[in-house]
Write a protein that holds these residues in place. Structure first.
Motif, PDB file in Angstrom:
ATOM      1  N   VAL A  37       1.011  -1.147   0.055  1.00  0.00           N
ATOM      2  CA  VAL A  37      -0.067   0.042  -0.131  1.00  0.00           C
ATOM      3  C   VAL A  37       0.722   1.235   0.004  1.00  0.00           C
ATOM      4  O   VAL A  37       2.081   1.292   0.486  1.00  0.00           O
ATOM      5  N   ARG A  38       0.298   2.264  -0.401  1.00  0.00           N
ATOM      6  CA  ARG A  38       1.015   3.612  -0.173  1.00  0.00           C
ATOM      7  C   ARG A  38       0.027   4.698   0.031  1.00  0.00           C
ATOM      8  O   ARG A  38      -1.251   4.522  -0.274  1.00  0.00           O
ATOM      9  N   LYS A  39       0.400   5.654   0.687  1.00  0.00           N
ATOM     10  CA  LYS A  39      -0.513   7.049   1.092  1.00  0.00           C
ATOM     11  C   LYS A  39       0.008   8.184   0.230  1.00  0.00           C
ATOM     12  O   LYS A  39       1.065   8.368   0.223  1.00  0.00           O
ATOM     13  N   ASP A  40      -1.099   8.597  -0.353  1.00  0.00           N
ATOM     14  CA  ASP A  40      -0.867   9.566  -1.493  1.00  0.00           C
ATOM     15  C   ASP A  40       0.503   9.490  -2.199  1.00  0.00           C
ATOM     16  O   ASP A  40       0.412   8.446  -3.056  1.00  0.00           O
ATOM     17  N   ASP A  41       1.546  10.055  -2.100  1.00  0.00           N
ATOM     18  CA  ASP A  41       2.699   9.719  -3.130  1.00  0.00           C
ATOM     19  C   ASP A  41       3.949   9.083  -2.480  1.00  0.00           C
ATOM     20  O   ASP A  41       5.104   9.287  -2.815  1.00  0.00           O
ATOM     21  N   SER A  42       3.693   8.383  -1.172  1.00  0.00           N
ATOM     22  CA  SER A  42       4.714   7.903  -0.500  1.00  0.00           C
ATOM     23  C   SER A  42       5.214   6.829  -1.012  1.00  0.00           C
ATOM     24  O   SER A  42       4.669   6.225  -2.098  1.00  0.00           O
ATOM     25  N   ALA A  43       6.111   6.118  -0.427  1.00  0.00           N
ATOM     26  CA  ALA A  43       6.948   4.648  -1.075  1.00  0.00           C
ATOM     27  C   ALA A  43       5.675   3.741  -0.691  1.00  0.00           C
ATOM     28  O   ALA A  43       5.148   3.745   0.410  1.00  0.00           O
ATOM     29  N   TRP A  44       6.148   2.402  -1.290  1.00  0.00           N
ATOM     30  CA  TRP A  44       5.269   1.491  -1.222  1.00  0.00           C
ATOM     31  C   TRP A  44       5.637   0.519   0.179  1.00  0.00           C
ATOM     32  O   TRP A  44       6.731   0.679   0.304  1.00  0.00           O
ATOM     33  N   PHE A  45       4.828  -0.074   0.995  1.00  0.00           N
ATOM     34  CA  PHE A  45       5.014  -0.837   2.126  1.00  0.00           C
ATOM     35  C   PHE A  45       4.083  -1.745   2.350  1.00  0.00           C
ATOM     36  O   PHE A  45       2.879  -1.483   1.882  1.00  0.00           O
ATOM     37  N   PRO A  46       4.227  -2.609   3.227  1.00  0.00           N
ATOM     38  CA  PRO A  46       3.218  -3.767   3.527  1.00  0.00           C
ATOM     39  C   PRO A  46       2.210  -3.095   4.291  1.00  0.00           C
ATOM     40  O   PRO A  46       2.495  -2.209   5.162  1.00  0.00           O
ATOM     41  N   ALA A  47       1.098  -3.280   4.158  1.00  0.00           N
ATOM     42  CA  ALA A  47      -0.238  -2.945   4.830  1.00  0.00           C
ATOM     43  C   ALA A  47      -0.050  -2.987   6.574  1.00  0.00           C
ATOM     44  O   ALA A  47      -0.591  -2.009   7.088  1.00  0.00           O
ATOM     45  N   ASP A  48       0.534  -4.025   6.660  1.00  0.00           N
ATOM     46  CA  ASP A  48       0.579  -4.184   8.167  1.00  0.00           C
ATOM     47  C   ASP A  48       1.827  -3.173   8.747  1.00  0.00           C
ATOM     48  O   ASP A  48       1.658  -3.026  10.015  1.00  0.00           O
ATOM     49  N   GLN A  49       2.340  -2.445   8.198  1.00  0.00           N
ATOM     50  CA  GLN A  49       2.985  -1.500   8.618  1.00  0.00           C
ATOM     51  C   GLN A  49       2.417  -0.073   8.855  1.00  0.00           C
ATOM     52  O   GLN A  49       2.983   0.898   9.415  1.00  0.00           O
ATOM     53  N   VAL A  50       1.119  -0.151   8.593  1.00  0.00           N
ATOM     54  CA  VAL A  50       0.190   1.128   8.562  1.00  0.00           C
ATOM     55  C   VAL A  50      -0.212   0.838  10.037  1.00  0.00           C
ATOM     56  O   VAL A  50      -1.290   0.291  10.636  1.00  0.00           O
ATOM     57  N   ASN A  51       0.133   2.007  11.107  1.00  0.00           N
ATOM     58  CA  ASN A  51      -0.068   2.002  12.335  1.00  0.00           C
ATOM     59  C   ASN A  51      -1.535   1.916  12.760  1.00  0.00           C
ATOM     60  O   ASN A  51      -2.232   3.025  12.294  1.00  0.00           O
ATOM     61  N   GLY A  52      -2.457   0.811  13.044  1.00  0.00           N
ATOM     62  CA  GLY A  52      -3.477   0.909  13.493  1.00  0.00           C
ATOM     63  C   GLY A  52      -4.520   0.508  12.607  1.00  0.00           C
ATOM     64  O   GLY A  52      -5.769   0.390  12.929  1.00  0.00           O
ATOM     65  N   LEU A  53      -4.182   0.344  11.522  1.00  0.00           N
ATOM     66  CA  LEU A  53      -4.977  -0.032  10.215  1.00  0.00           C
ATOM     67  C   LEU A  53      -5.785  -1.326  10.619  1.00  0.00           C
ATOM     68  O   LEU A  53      -6.989  -1.432  10.653  1.00  0.00           O
ATOM     69  N   PHE A  54      -5.281  -2.413  10.808  1.00  0.00           N
ATOM     70  CA  PHE A  54      -5.859  -3.660  11.152  1.00  0.00           C
ATOM     71  C   PHE A  54      -6.740  -3.764  12.604  1.00  0.00           C
ATOM     72  O   PHE A  54      -7.928  -4.302  12.433  1.00  0.00           O
ATOM     73  N   GLU A  55      -5.983  -2.840  13.389  1.00  0.00           N
ATOM     74  CA  GLU A  55      -6.676  -2.890  14.821  1.00  0.00           C
ATOM     75  C   GLU A  55      -8.084  -2.311  14.460  1.00  0.00           C
ATOM     76  O   GLU A  55      -9.126  -2.587  15.120  1.00  0.00           O
ATOM     77  N   THR A  56      -7.988  -1.083  14.011  1.00  0.00           N
ATOM     78  CA  THR A  56      -9.511  -0.285  13.655  1.00  0.00           C
ATOM     79  C   THR A  56     -10.100  -1.124  12.680  1.00  0.00           C
ATOM     80  O   THR A  56     -11.438  -1.135  13.101  1.00  0.00           O
ATOM     81  N   ALA A  57      -9.711  -1.606  11.854  1.00  0.00           N
ATOM     82  CA  ALA A  57     -10.638  -2.402  10.898  1.00  0.00           C
ATOM     83  C   ALA A  57     -11.570  -3.602  11.609  1.00  0.00           C
ATOM     84  O   ALA A  57     -12.592  -3.899  11.385  1.00  0.00           O
ATOM     85  N   PHE A  58     -10.696  -4.119  12.521  1.00  0.00           N
ATOM     86  CA  PHE A  58     -11.191  -5.488  13.137  1.00  0.00           C
ATOM     87  C   PHE A  58     -11.787  -5.076  14.812  1.00  0.00           C
ATOM     88  O   PHE A  58     -11.809  -5.922  15.383  1.00  0.00           O
ATOM     89  N   LYS A  59     -11.671  -3.795  15.216  1.00  0.00           N
ATOM     90  CA  LYS A  59     -11.981  -3.648  16.555  1.00  0.00           C
ATOM     91  C   LYS A  59     -13.246  -4.336  16.995  1.00  0.00           C
ATOM     92  O   LYS A  59     -13.587  -4.455  18.151  1.00  0.00           O
ATOM     93  N   ASP A  60     -14.390  -4.448  15.974  1.00  0.00           N
ATOM     94  CA  ASP A  60     -15.387  -4.980  16.607  1.00  0.00           C
ATOM     95  C   ASP A  60     -15.464  -6.541  16.428  1.00  0.00           C
ATOM     96  O   ASP A  60     -16.339  -7.383  16.450  1.00  0.00           O
TER      97      ASP A  60
END
Length: 77
Positions: A37-60
């Motif tokens: 994944v990448r945010k805006d024009d940043s470099a590509w990186f694995p999605a699990d490096q996005v702090n809080g992404l999976f925790e937020t997606a699966f909080k319920d």
């Protein structure tokens, strides 16, 4: 300007996505921890490096939560 997210599927770039759309893709397992994944024009990186992404997606859904985070932070719109 809202954050725009992109991800790769077999080297094809998909996006831009809003933060809410990104969360939906994670919940539907279209984006997995190893998906690039990448945010805006940043470099590509694995999605699990996005702090809080999976925790937020699966909080319920705590049984599906992923517990790996590194430096890049998820900021909802």
């Amino acid at each position: 300007m809202a954050t725009r997210w992109f991800y790769k599927v077999h080297e094809k770039v998909v996006g831009p996505l809003s933060s809410d759309e990104l969360l939906r893709k994670v919940r539907h397992e279209e984006i997995k921890p190893t998906t690039q994944v990448r945010k805006d024009d940043s470099a590509w990186f694995p999605a699990d490096q996005v702090n809080g992404l999976f925790e937020t997606a699966f909080k319920d859904h705590p049984g599906r939560q992923v517990e790996k985070t590194i430096e890049t932070e998820y900021h909802g719109d």
